[in-house]
Design an enzyme around this catalytic site. Structure first.
Site, PDB file in Angstrom:
ATOM      1  N   SER A 227       0.836  -1.201   0.000  1.00 51.86           N
ATOM      2  CA  SER A 227       0.000   0.000   0.000  1.00 51.86           C
ATOM      3  C   SER A 227       0.873   1.254   0.000  1.00 51.86           C
ATOM      4  O   SER A 227       0.516   2.257  -0.632  1.00 51.86           O
ATOM      5  CB  SER A 227      -0.939   0.004   1.209  1.00 51.86           C
ATOM      6  N   SER A 228       2.034   1.220   0.646  1.00 54.76           N
ATOM      7  CA  SER A 228       2.850   2.438   0.665  1.00 54.76           C
ATOM      8  C   SER A 228       3.484   2.681  -0.703  1.00 54.76           C
ATOM      9  O   SER A 228       3.526   3.817  -1.175  1.00 54.76           O
ATOM     10  CB  SER A 228       3.894   2.407   1.778  1.00 54.76           C
TER      11      SER A 228
ATOM     12  N   GLU B 100      10.974   6.057   0.180  1.00 48.56           N
ATOM     13  CA  GLU B 100      10.725   5.096   1.261  1.00 48.56           C
ATOM     14  C   GLU B 100      11.970   4.979   2.152  1.00 48.56           C
ATOM     15  O   GLU B 100      11.862   4.954   3.377  1.00 48.56           O
ATOM     16  CB  GLU B 100      10.347   3.750   0.641  1.00 48.56           C
TER      17      GLU B 100
ATOM     18  N   ASP C 129       8.493  -3.529  -5.234  1.00 43.52           N
ATOM     19  CA  ASP C 129       7.111  -3.084  -5.036  1.00 43.52           C
ATOM     20  C   ASP C 129       6.812  -1.868  -5.906  1.00 43.52           C
ATOM     21  O   ASP C 129       5.761  -1.785  -6.548  1.00 43.52           O
ATOM     22  CB  ASP C 129       6.873  -2.714  -3.565  1.00 43.52           C
TER      23      ASP C 129
HETATM   24  C1  GLA Z   1       9.209  -5.818   0.858  1.00 48.79           C
HETATM   25  C2  GLA Z   1      10.167  -4.884   0.127  1.00 48.79           C
HETATM   26  C3  GLA Z   1      10.563  -5.444  -1.228  1.00 48.79           C
HETATM   27  C4  GLA Z   1      11.054  -6.894  -1.108  1.00 48.79           C
HETATM   28  C5  GLA Z   1      10.090  -7.736  -0.262  1.00 48.79           C
HETATM   29  C6  GLA Z   1      10.630  -9.103   0.046  1.00 48.79           C
HETATM   30  O1  GLA Z   1       8.004  -5.894   0.153  1.00 48.79           O
HETATM   31  O2  GLA Z   1       9.591  -3.613  -0.040  1.00 48.79           O
HETATM   32  O3  GLA Z   1      11.533  -4.633  -1.827  1.00 48.79           O
HETATM   33  O4  GLA Z   1      12.351  -6.938  -0.590  1.00 48.79           O
HETATM   34  O5  GLA Z   1       9.766  -7.103   0.965  1.00 48.79           O
HETATM   35  O6  GLA Z   1      10.739  -9.862  -1.127  1.00 48.79           O
END
Ligand code: GLA
Length: 387
Positions: free
Chosen positions: A132-133, A165, A177
């Site tokens: 979500s972020s 982030e 993400d």
């Molecule tokens: C979080 C992080 C990603 C990744 C996952 C684990 O979502 O934001 O960058 O490292 O954990 O796969």
């Protein structure tokens, strides 16, 4: 279980009411679920996520006074107002820091912004490991990019969202993400290689469903544990004399595994094998082999539980319940871990039995109500089609 909110209508109405004008544009960025390839992105490895049909929608309009007014519809209609000059994280309004961070990073990249009015809302569950972020960051970056014609491509939007982030929220996350939120392809997962930072869409089979199973357990203390795992990987690479864990394939690592102390050996073993699993899983999808894909998902879960030690009782229970159902090919925890969601690959014609069996079993054994979402792979961030 289709999301039932009309986010564009909600943000448009909230924008009008709080900011007293019509937005100039509406933009969306999706959350994500990672099918396999966990804790590999920050090791220059492989991941296989898809963008989901849950998103953050931003209504935006430019200003001329270098001020920002920001309305979070989901945070009890909270409003923040700040200047673009000298942007810093604000410990008293942490919810606004993702937006502050993105705008600060855009400015640092040399884009002098005129000021913005922004209102946003989302249906990506917060703190569930569905990014979500990242969706907030990428939605705001996309709004600024398109509204102000900054000419940034998805990878650049993702990179500055990731940096926001790091600096404004304190998690040393990888790029997965933000990149899948910016670059997702409808009906596909993306096999992303974080060494070359290139990706290929991999079509998802039409007769199988991706089911996200939210344990309802939120991720307390996840940030410090995450940063610690990342540091352990770097230490493992340093001791083995490689630039990143990506440089090791399974055979070359296993030959040298005893050079590492037991804890680092477990961490590195997970990453090295997970990279191999992720490439095989993408091949299995392309070859129409759900049995192999599912087996790799199950192995990934076991490795995250036993070697990387980022699972939880709830995630183990959810994955085991899903794996035991007829028509389920495989299931695993997804995202950073310590809480949040599992993901399962399930025959569509088995869903009617799968959903109540997993939800009921989980609720009985965990004394907690889960939420199950059948997710569609959606496109990455962009303008919302105006009706
Ligand atoms: C979080 C992080 C990603 C990744 C996952 C684990 O979502 O934001 O960058 O490292 O954990 O796969």
């Amino acid at each position: 279980m289709v999301p039932d909110r009309d986010l564009p209508a909600e943000v448009r109405a909230a924008f009008r009411q709080a900011l007293g004008a019509e937005p100039a544009g509406l933009y969306r960025a999706p959350g994500r679920v990672n099918l396999i390839g966990e804790h590999t992105d920050y090791n220059e490895g492989f991941v296989l996520p898809m963008a989901i049909d849950r998103a953050v929608v931003v209504a935006a309009a430019p200003r001329t006074d270098r001020q920002v007014r920001l309305l979070a519809v989901d945070v009890e209609d909270q409003v923040a107002a700040f200047a673009l000059d000298g942007l810093q994280p604000d410990p008293r309004a942490r919810w606004a820091n993702y937006v502050r961070g993105v705008l600060a990073l855009l400015e640092r990249a040399g884009h002098r912004l005129p000021g913005l009015d922004l209102a946003y809302a989302g249906d990506v569950p917060i703190g569930a490991g569905l990014s979500s972020s990242a969706a907030v960051e990428v939605a705001v970056a996309t709004a600024a990019n398109q509204l102000l014609g900054l000419g940034l491509r998805p990878l650049e939007l993702a990179r500055l969202s990731q940096q926001a982030e790091h600096e404004f929220a304190g998690t040393q996350c990888g790029l997965m993400d933000q990149l899948i939120s910016a670059a997702g392809v409808e009906g596909h997962a993306l096999l992303i290689d974080f060494q070359s930072i290139t990706w290929q869409p991999v079509p998802l089979p039409a007769d199988k469903a991706i089911v996200v199973c939210d344990t309802g357990k939120r991720r307390g203390l996840a940030d410090s544990a995450y940063n610690e795992r990342r540091a352990q990987c770097e230490e493992g690479a340093r001791r083995l004399g490689v630039p990143s864990l990506r440089a090791l394939d399974v055979a070359s690592f296993e030959d040298r595994a005893l050079e590492l102390p037991p804890l680092l050996r477990r961490r590195v073993r997970h990453v090295v094998h997970e990279n191999a699993r992720t490439r095989r899983a993408a091949e299995a999808l392309r070859a129409g082999d759900p049995a192999l894909f599912g087996r790799l998902m199950n192995e990934s879960h076991a490795s995250l539980r036993d070697l990387y030690e980022v699972s939880s009782e709830e995630l183990d229970l959810m994955a085991a319940l899903a794996q035991a159902q007829p028509g389920c090919w495989g299931a695993r925890m997804t995202g950073g871990g310590f809480g949040g969601c599992a993901v399962a690959l399930v025959d569509r014609d088995a869903l009617d039995a799968f959903l109540p069996a997993v939800a009921g079993g989980y609720e009985r054994q965990a004394q907690r109500r889960p939420a199950l979402y059948v997710c569609r792979a959606s496109a990455g961030a962009g303008p919302v089609a105006q009706r």
